[in-house]
Design an enzyme around this catalytic site. Structure first.
Site, mmCIF file in Angstrom:
data_model
loop_
_atom_site.group_PDB
_atom_site.id
_atom_site.type_symbol
_atom_site.label_atom_id
_atom_site.label_comp_id
_atom_site.label_asym_id
_atom_site.label_seq_id
_atom_site.Cartn_x
_atom_site.Cartn_y
_atom_site.Cartn_z
ATOM 1 N N ASP A 63 -2.179 1.845 7.390
ATOM 2 C CA ASP A 63 -1.576 1.474 6.115
ATOM 3 C C ASP A 63 -1.363 -0.038 6.007
ATOM 4 O OD1 ASP A 63 -1.479 4.065 5.089
ATOM 5 O OD2 ASP A 63 0.404 4.487 6.126
ATOM 6 N N GLU B 257 -2.261 -1.598 -5.702
ATOM 7 C CA GLU B 257 -3.535 -1.038 -6.118
ATOM 8 C C GLU B 257 -3.511 -0.722 -7.603
ATOM 9 O OE1 GLU B 257 -5.045 1.914 -2.831
ATOM 10 O OE2 GLU B 257 -2.914 2.067 -3.265
ATOM 11 N N ASP C 226 0.850 -1.193 0.000
ATOM 12 C CA ASP C 226 0.000 0.000 0.000
ATOM 13 C C ASP C 226 0.879 1.234 0.000
ATOM 14 O OD1 ASP C 226 -2.463 1.467 0.196
ATOM 15 O OD2 ASP C 226 -1.963 1.868 2.294
#
Ligand SMILES: [Zn+2]
Length: 388
Positions: free
Chosen positions: A344, A251, A167
């Site tokens: 996170d 992502e 992330d």
């Protein structure tokens, strides 16, 4: 012709093409892609002797680089292409057959045949890799550099089937699902202080004065140091991830990258807020883009992009989605089950647990979205060459 002219040509073409793309967007007409702009370049060269003096290869490459920059932007890994400024962005790239004309002069020196410029000698700081392209740049302190781009050899995974989620963080550049967090070293406190002092000095100094240019050069050296450290971090982190895990999930910011406002949409609330907030956001963003690019080169076929929706608001323990679970930038505490984690790391675990978005349809702004996706989808050598 001088190297600086070649830089000027490349910059001129880049800025012109960028302006055109931006204008076109405003009119909402079809955007001219690389091919359209390349045809216009031929015309522009006919009309302008100054431009025609330069190498067409160099100028076309500037167009291709801009095209790639837009695709990176739409893919969400990079920021929007920016204007090139004289003195700040001096450089050009040579790709393909013309880039291969390099000779070794002696133990430390080599020469490269720059199109329309001639043989230019350079001192080798390391052995030349198996390269396909090079970039010549002049930094703000006036030093010339040449960099040869090579695709790194793929790194084999451990073969354990282990999956990691990565992330992009707020305070640190990345958080992993195994709870490690890492960030580029950046500038040390003393250096950051010095930069602030220099910036203040610069604001006071008269334009065009010698003192001002000395301050600028000192600032440029600090910026270069920061970039070097970031690069080092990107190399180490990407190699580590590629070696330790078989599947690396990040992502998929494709769709969001081009349509999301900072506050986000209903579907993807505020994913970009986190990225866009904070003082060093530019630094973090740059590190993230480089990291993903490098990962896809070092672990081809092992990097998967997953849907980023709600990853930061979902509890990894019970899967409940609630914005209130996100206490603040750093802490996550589930309103349903009470699960506590670093925000996170919690998001990284959600990314790890998500199946990649294969075949997910992209409805919005179809044509651009799909072309951006298809480029991102194939971590192939052919494409990687143009990124370096
Ligand atoms: Zn929960």
């Amino acid at each position: 012709m001088l190297l600086l002219d070649a830089c000027g040509h490349a910059r001129y073409v880049w800025n012109l093409a960028l302006e055109q793309r931006l204008m076109w967007e405003r009119w909402k007409g079809p955007t001219p892609g690389y091919n359209g702009q390349a045809a216009q370049l031929t015309e522009a060269r006919r009309a302008s002797p100054w431009l025609a003096q330069g190498s067409q290869t160099v100028q076309q490459q500037a167009l291709r680089d801009l095209d790639q920059a837009w695709r990176n932007f739409f893919a969400g890994t990079h920021a929007r292409p920016t204007w090139r400024k004289r003195g700040r962005h001096e450089g050009f790239r040579v790709v393909g057959a013309q880039a291969l004309r390099v000779r070794q002069d002696n133990r430390r020196w080599s020469s490269v045949l720059v199109p329309k410029v001639g043989w230019v000698a350079f001192r080798r700081s390391r052995d030349l890799p198996d390269f396909r392209s090079y970039r010549v740049t002049r930094d703000r302190s006036g030093r010339w550099h040449i960099a040869f781009a090579a695709i790194p050899d793929p790194i084999p995974g451990p073969g354990t089937g282990q999956v990691v989620g990565v992330d992009r963080g707020v305070a640190v550049a990345v958080a992993l699902s195994d709870a490690t967090m890492t960030s580029s070293a950046g500038l040390r406190a003393k250096e950051a202080e010095r930069r602030l002092r220099l910036q203040r000095q610069l604001a006071r100094q008269r334009k065009g004065s010698n003192r001002r240019s000395r301050t600028k050069a000192a600032l440029a050296r600090l910026a270069a140091r920061e970039a070097d450290r970031r690069k080092d971090w990107v190399e180490k982190t990407s190699t580590g991830l590629a070696r330790r895990f078989d599947v690396i999930r990040v992502e998929d910011l494709n769709v969001c990258g081009m349509t999301c406002s900072a506050r986000g949409t209903l579907e993807k609330p505020g994913r970009n807020v986190r990225a866009k907030a904070g003082l060093n956001r530019g630094v973090l963003a740059a590190g993230w883009g480089q990291l993903v690019t490098r990962l896809e080169q070092k672990a081809p076929g092992r990097v998967q992009r997953v849907d980023p929706a709600f990853t930061s608001l979902t509890c990894n323990a019970c899967k409940a989605v609630d914005p209130r679970s996100r206490k603040n930038q750093a802490d996550f505490e589930c309103t349903s089950c009470g699960h506590q984690a670093n925000a996170d790391v919690n998001a990284a675990r959600n990314i790890r647990d998500r199946e990649p978005a294969v075949g997910r349809t992209v409805a919005a702004r179809g044509d651009r979205a799909t072309s951006a996706r298809s480029v991102k989808r194939e971590p192939q050598r052919a494409r990687l060459l143009t990124v370096a």
